[in-house]
Design an enzyme around this catalytic site. Structure first.
Site, PDB file in Angstrom:
ATOM      1  N   ILE A  19      31.979 -35.870  25.984  1.00  0.00           N
ATOM      2  CA  ILE A  19      32.086 -34.679  25.130  1.00  0.00           C
ATOM      3  C   ILE A  19      33.282 -34.866  24.194  1.00  0.00           C
ATOM      4  O   ILE A  19      34.343 -35.318  24.627  1.00  0.00           O
ATOM      5  CB  ILE A  19      32.341 -33.416  26.006  1.00  0.00           C
ATOM      6  CG1 ILE A  19      31.256 -33.266  27.067  1.00  0.00           C
ATOM      7  CG2 ILE A  19      32.469 -32.171  25.144  1.00  0.00           C
ATOM      8  CD1 ILE A  19      29.899 -33.038  26.503  1.00  0.00           C
ATOM      9  N   HIS A  22      19.677 -36.575  20.617  1.00  0.00           N
ATOM     10  CA  HIS A  22      19.525 -36.172  22.014  1.00  0.00           C
ATOM     11  C   HIS A  22      18.045 -36.242  22.414  1.00  0.00           C
ATOM     12  O   HIS A  22      17.182 -35.813  21.640  1.00  0.00           O
ATOM     13  CB  HIS A  22      20.068 -34.750  22.194  1.00  0.00           C
ATOM     14  CG  HIS A  22      19.978 -34.280  23.606  1.00  0.00           C
ATOM     15  ND1 HIS A  22      20.889 -34.654  24.580  1.00  0.00           N
ATOM     16  CD2 HIS A  22      19.065 -33.495  24.228  1.00  0.00           C
ATOM     17  CE1 HIS A  22      20.544 -34.112  25.728  1.00  0.00           C
ATOM     18  NE2 HIS A  22      19.448 -33.400  25.546  1.00  0.00           N
TER      19      HIS A  22
HETATM   20  C1  GRF Z   1      19.546 -42.212  23.605  1.00  0.00           C
HETATM   21  O1  GRF Z   1      18.373 -41.848  24.276  1.00  0.00           O
HETATM   22  C2  GRF Z   1      20.288 -40.977  23.143  1.00  0.00           C
HETATM   23  O2  GRF Z   1      19.452 -39.920  22.804  1.00  0.00           O
HETATM   24  C3  GRF Z   1      21.082 -40.625  24.372  1.00  0.00           C
HETATM   25  O3  GRF Z   1      21.501 -41.859  24.883  1.00  0.00           O
HETATM   26  C4  GRF Z   1      20.550 -42.874  24.548  1.00  0.00           C
HETATM   27  C5  GRF Z   1      21.309 -43.997  23.876  1.00  0.00           C
HETATM   28  O4  GRF Z   1      20.571 -45.171  23.741  1.00  0.00           O
HETATM   29  N1  GRF Z   1      22.166 -39.727  24.023  1.00  0.00           N
HETATM   30  P1  GRF Z   1      21.113 -46.415  22.892  1.00  0.00           P
HETATM   31  O5  GRF Z   1      22.500 -46.774  23.428  1.00  0.00           O
HETATM   32  O6  GRF Z   1      21.147 -46.024  21.440  1.00  0.00           O
HETATM   33  O7  GRF Z   1      20.135 -47.511  23.157  1.00  0.00           O
END
Ligand code: GRF
Length: 180
Positions: A83, A100
């Site tokens: 956060i 997200h």
């Molecule tokens: C994604 O699914 C994002 O939405 C979430 O964490 C994951 C990150 O994946 N917050 P990456 O590191 O971009 O492969």
């Protein structure tokens, strides 16, 4: 507008931003060993581990100062799993974007994909939003549904969600760059 990206994990969303030709100029992480950092040997990178600072606010202030020193104007959270405190957000007001893996405001938090499967939802999705000081709150920029299929596991559903993230996140960034 110069983009800085924050990462904690594998960095497939960072890769999508690079592949889209967006002006990513610096990448920072809360983890020195984040695999995502290996994707950008050509860019300035830095790690800001909590253990190296007296508080989360001190760490966030240092990270914000480093990004500013790189000329960053827009910050994209691409799988950044801490956060951000006001110490960071005040330096980039309305200029921090997050991706997200759910249809916010439903299923915020770090375990959104597992939570959606446990709740038995028929529709999951992707949300790109401006970050405020809540957990996965803030104005939504783009959102898209991802159907949950019979037999989906966290891995299969998250993989299909990520395919959508890799399209939606660069599109949202482009939209913001055009608007400013
Ligand atoms: C994604 O699914 C994002 O939405 C979430 O964490 C994951 C990150 O994946 N917050 P990456 O590191 O971009 O492969």
């Amino acid at each position: 507008m110069t983009i800085g990206v924050l990462v904690s994990g594998t960095g497939t969303n960072l890769q999508a931003l690079l592949d889209a030709g967006l002006p990513v100029r610096a990448v920072a992480s809360n983890r020195r060993d984040a695999p995502a950092l290996e994707r950008v040997p050509h860019l300035p990178t830095a790690a800001f581990e909590l253990d190296d600072y007296g508080s989360r606010a001190e760490r966030d202030a240092a990270m914000a100062a480093w990004l500013e020193a790189q000329g960053v104007e827009l910050v994209v959270l691409a799988g950044y799993m801490h956060i951000l405190t006001p110490a960071f957000l005040e330096r980039f007001p309305e200029r921090v974007l997050n991706v997200h893996p759910s249809l916010l405001p439903d299923f915020p938090g770090a375990h959104a994909v597992a939570d959606q499967l446990a709740a038995g939802v028929a529709q999951s999705g992707v949300t790109v939003h401006i970050v405020d000081d809540g957990v996965d709150t803030g104005p939504i920029v783009l959102q898209e549904r991802v159907p949950v299929l019979d037999g989906d596991t966290v891995e299969t559903l998250h993989a299909r969600i990520k395919d959508v993230e890799h399209r939606l996140l660069p599109a949202a960034v482009e939209e913001l760059l055009c608007a400013r």
